[in-house]
Enzyme design. Sequence first.
Site, PDB file in Angstrom:
ATOM      1  N   HIS A 267       2.379   8.340  -2.354  1.00  0.00           N
ATOM      2  CA  HIS A 267       1.370   7.971  -1.338  1.00  0.00           C
ATOM      3  C   HIS A 267       0.165   8.902  -1.536  1.00  0.00           C
ATOM      4  CE1 HIS A 267      -0.315   6.375   2.241  1.00  0.00           C
ATOM      5  NE2 HIS A 267       0.413   6.975   3.168  1.00  0.00           N
ATOM      6  N   HIS A 308      -0.488  -0.548  -6.555  1.00  0.00           N
ATOM      7  CA  HIS A 308      -0.566  -0.506  -5.096  1.00  0.00           C
ATOM      8  C   HIS A 308       0.319  -1.598  -4.534  1.00  0.00           C
ATOM      9  CE1 HIS A 308      -2.337  -0.360  -1.068  1.00  0.00           C
ATOM     10  NE2 HIS A 308      -2.752   0.834  -1.414  1.00  0.00           N
ATOM     11  N   ASP A 364      -6.662   6.929  -5.504  1.00  0.00           N
ATOM     12  CA  ASP A 364      -6.362   8.288  -5.946  1.00  0.00           C
ATOM     13  C   ASP A 364      -6.727   8.551  -7.404  1.00  0.00           C
ATOM     14  OD1 ASP A 364      -5.308   9.208  -3.533  1.00  0.00           O
ATOM     15  OD2 ASP A 364      -3.430   8.160  -3.904  1.00  0.00           O
TER      16      ASP A 364
HETATM   17  N1  ACO Z   1       2.831   3.104 -13.583  1.00  0.00           N
HETATM   18  C1  ACO Z   1       3.710   2.357 -14.309  1.00  0.00           C
HETATM   19  N2  ACO Z   1       4.405   1.320 -13.813  1.00  0.00           N
HETATM   20  C2  ACO Z   1       4.232   1.012 -12.523  1.00  0.00           C
HETATM   21  C3  ACO Z   1       3.334   1.730 -11.706  1.00  0.00           C
HETATM   22  C4  ACO Z   1       2.613   2.806 -12.280  1.00  0.00           C
HETATM   23  N3  ACO Z   1       1.762   3.508 -11.569  1.00  0.00           N
HETATM   24  N4  ACO Z   1       3.350   1.204 -10.464  1.00  0.00           N
HETATM   25  C5  ACO Z   1       4.214   0.203 -10.481  1.00  0.00           C
HETATM   26  N5  ACO Z   1       4.763   0.070 -11.735  1.00  0.00           N
HETATM   27  C6  ACO Z   1       5.693  -0.936 -12.201  1.00  0.00           C
HETATM   28  C7  ACO Z   1       7.096  -0.684 -11.685  1.00  0.00           C
HETATM   29  O1  ACO Z   1       7.858   0.105 -12.600  1.00  0.00           O
HETATM   30  C8  ACO Z   1       7.626  -2.096 -11.532  1.00  0.00           C
HETATM   31  O2  ACO Z   1       7.959  -2.565 -12.828  1.00  0.00           O
HETATM   32  P1  ACO Z   1       9.210  -3.576 -13.023  1.00  0.00           P
HETATM   33  O3  ACO Z   1       8.795  -4.833 -12.313  1.00  0.00           O
HETATM   34  O4  ACO Z   1       9.361  -3.714 -14.490  1.00  0.00           O
HETATM   35  O5  ACO Z   1      10.386  -2.902 -12.375  1.00  0.00           O
HETATM   36  C9  ACO Z   1       6.424  -2.891 -11.063  1.00  0.00           C
HETATM   37  O6  ACO Z   1       5.298  -2.177 -11.593  1.00  0.00           O
HETATM   38  C10 ACO Z   1       6.307  -3.009  -9.557  1.00  0.00           C
HETATM   39  O7  ACO Z   1       6.336  -1.691  -9.010  1.00  0.00           O
HETATM   40  P2  ACO Z   1       6.978  -1.322  -7.635  1.00  0.00           P
HETATM   41  O8  ACO Z   1       7.383   0.122  -7.633  1.00  0.00           O
HETATM   42  O9  ACO Z   1       8.031  -2.322  -7.247  1.00  0.00           O
HETATM   43  O10 ACO Z   1       5.733  -1.547  -6.671  1.00  0.00           O
HETATM   44  P3  ACO Z   1       5.556  -0.976  -5.213  1.00  0.00           P
HETATM   45  O11 ACO Z   1       4.657  -1.894  -4.498  1.00  0.00           O
HETATM   46  O12 ACO Z   1       6.874  -0.679  -4.594  1.00  0.00           O
HETATM   47  O13 ACO Z   1       4.854   0.444  -5.463  1.00  0.00           O
HETATM   48  C11 ACO Z   1       3.267   2.142  -5.678  1.00  0.00           C
HETATM   49  C12 ACO Z   1       3.522   0.713  -5.192  1.00  0.00           C
HETATM   50  C13 ACO Z   1       4.256   3.109  -5.005  1.00  0.00           C
HETATM   51  C14 ACO Z   1       1.853   2.561  -5.243  1.00  0.00           C
HETATM   52  C15 ACO Z   1       3.408   2.193  -7.219  1.00  0.00           C
HETATM   53  O14 ACO Z   1       2.469   1.345  -7.827  1.00  0.00           O
HETATM   54  C16 ACO Z   1       3.266   3.621  -7.769  1.00  0.00           C
HETATM   55  O15 ACO Z   1       4.252   4.350  -7.786  1.00  0.00           O
HETATM   56  N6  ACO Z   1       2.039   4.028  -8.217  1.00  0.00           N
HETATM   57  C17 ACO Z   1       1.822   5.375  -8.703  1.00  0.00           C
HETATM   58  C18 ACO Z   1       1.659   6.328  -7.530  1.00  0.00           C
HETATM   59  C19 ACO Z   1       0.331   6.144  -6.838  1.00  0.00           C
HETATM   60  O16 ACO Z   1      -0.719   6.096  -7.468  1.00  0.00           O
HETATM   61  N7  ACO Z   1       0.395   6.100  -5.487  1.00  0.00           N
HETATM   62  C20 ACO Z   1      -0.801   5.982  -4.663  1.00  0.00           C
HETATM   63  C21 ACO Z   1      -0.873   4.635  -4.035  1.00  0.00           C
HETATM   64  S1  ACO Z   1      -2.349   4.488  -3.084  1.00  0.00           S
HETATM   65  C22 ACO Z   1      -2.002   5.360  -1.721  1.00  0.00           C
HETATM   66  O17 ACO Z   1      -0.922   5.461  -1.228  1.00  0.00           O
HETATM   67  C23 ACO Z   1      -3.074   6.079  -1.110  1.00  0.00           C
END
Ligand code: ACO
Length: 430
Positions: A267, A308, A364
């Site tokens: 987050h 996201h 971010d």
């Molecule tokens: N890098 C690589 N792969 C990713 C990323 C990433 N940043 N984000 C998602 N994925 C992939 C997952 O591995 C998953 O792949 P799969 O379908 O093969 O299993 C798919 O994309 C879907 O990801 P989920 O984790 O199910 O998506 P969710 O909506 O639960 O997660 C989140 C959203 C937590 C923001 C995620 O994209 C992430 O971890 N990003 C990196 C951390 C980040 O930048 N957080 C800030 C978000 S903005 C904020 O809160 C202010």
Amino acid sequence: MANTLTITDNRTGKSYELPIEHDTVRAMDLRKIKVTDDEFGMMTYDPAFMNTASCISKITYIDGDKGILRYRGYPIDQLAEKSSHLEVAYLLMHGELPTAPQLKEWSDAIMSHSDVFDQLQKGLSGFRQDAHPMGMLASLVAALSTYYPESRKISDPANRQLQIHRLIAKMPTLGAWCFRQRKGLAPVAPEKGLSYTGNFLQMLYKAEGQKYSPNPVLERALDILFILHADHEQNCSTSAMRAIGSSQADPYVSMSGALSALYGPLHGGANEQVLVMLKEIGSKDHIPAFIKEVKEGKGEKRLMGFGHRVYKNYDPRAKIIKQTADQVFEVTGRNPLLDIALELERIALQDEYFVKRKLYPNVDFYSGIIYQAMGFPPEFFTVLFAIPRAAGWLVQWLEMVTDPEQKIARPRQIYLGSPDRNYVPLNQRA
Ligand code: ACO
């Protein structure tokens, strides 16, 4: 066309007609779907609330597919260009932009509460010098609850407004305390004649006995970043604030919980992790190998600042931050990490892995690069997110406590553990 949903339960052959409102059915309407009368009834299973609305809100609108963000109907790019953080906080709180006298009254009221008790300052010495600022900030905000016991009277509108003013006002002061504590410096008192961000900068950087005038470009850039972070509807930390507040806990301890949720690397903690990642990559040549590792990591290693839950398009805040970066770099000099970030974005946005999953830069991805250029250490980045988000958390909390439909937050579970069994005395266990 009937605005209803008909469900046929194939276990019984019975049909049920559920009303549809705002393209949504009420989960409680499913309870009448049962095989036998003495059953509990049907529930929905939705881990991580992927498709469940927990409230009706009039504050912030996001269209994740189109990359749209609006506060009270106003597009984020217009607010970032023309407004100030305190004006946006007013807009979020009252639903309308203020007139000039209303804005002055609001700003004066907020700034008049920016001091924090000296007694609480003594508590700072109990933290380790290298304590993470988010851990300190969450603790200090919770501690404020003990100074304002009347904040528990959450059904009194005047009392609620007073606590809201206090919290928006004191967040920069407490944030600056955490910053200076890590540097072994004594806190600097707030200065009332300055803007919200100007005062914050002087509390961070003013040297003892010297005058400090914030650089207007950096003051404005920080204000824009604050506007972009002010609210983002039902994210993890806002949902935490609402859930804790729903037990009628006071807004200080509720916000301490929201701060803890924001701290996590998935987050608000992601901005700190982006910097760690860019430093680890080190140079543009290493980007392909890094991307390969992320793709092969099967979710273990992530491209921080990408992806996201709601945005499946470019995060509109990331676009504005990218523009703001140029203004900041004219003052501070270009942050060399920007070139790595730009190249990383370019490669990722062409890569099938990221394209297929609709992973774009989020708020971010670029904010940390600006913060670093402005002289903030990475561990302080999430505090810079938390200070403006206080306004959003508080408005969302207010909406929740005044919503007659809201009750204490309490999800259901599907129990798949052991069935009923008898206790076995210790000496009879195998
Ligand atoms: N890098 C690589 N792969 C990713 C990323 C990433 N940043 N984000 C998602 N994925 C992939 C997952 O591995 C998953 O792949 P799969 O379908 O093969 O299993 C798919 O994309 C879907 O990801 P989920 O984790 O199910 O998506 P969710 O909506 O639960 O997660 C989140 C959203 C937590 C923001 C995620 O994209 C992430 O971890 N990003 C990196 C951390 C980040 O930048 N957080 C800030 C978000 S903005 C904020 O809160 C202010």
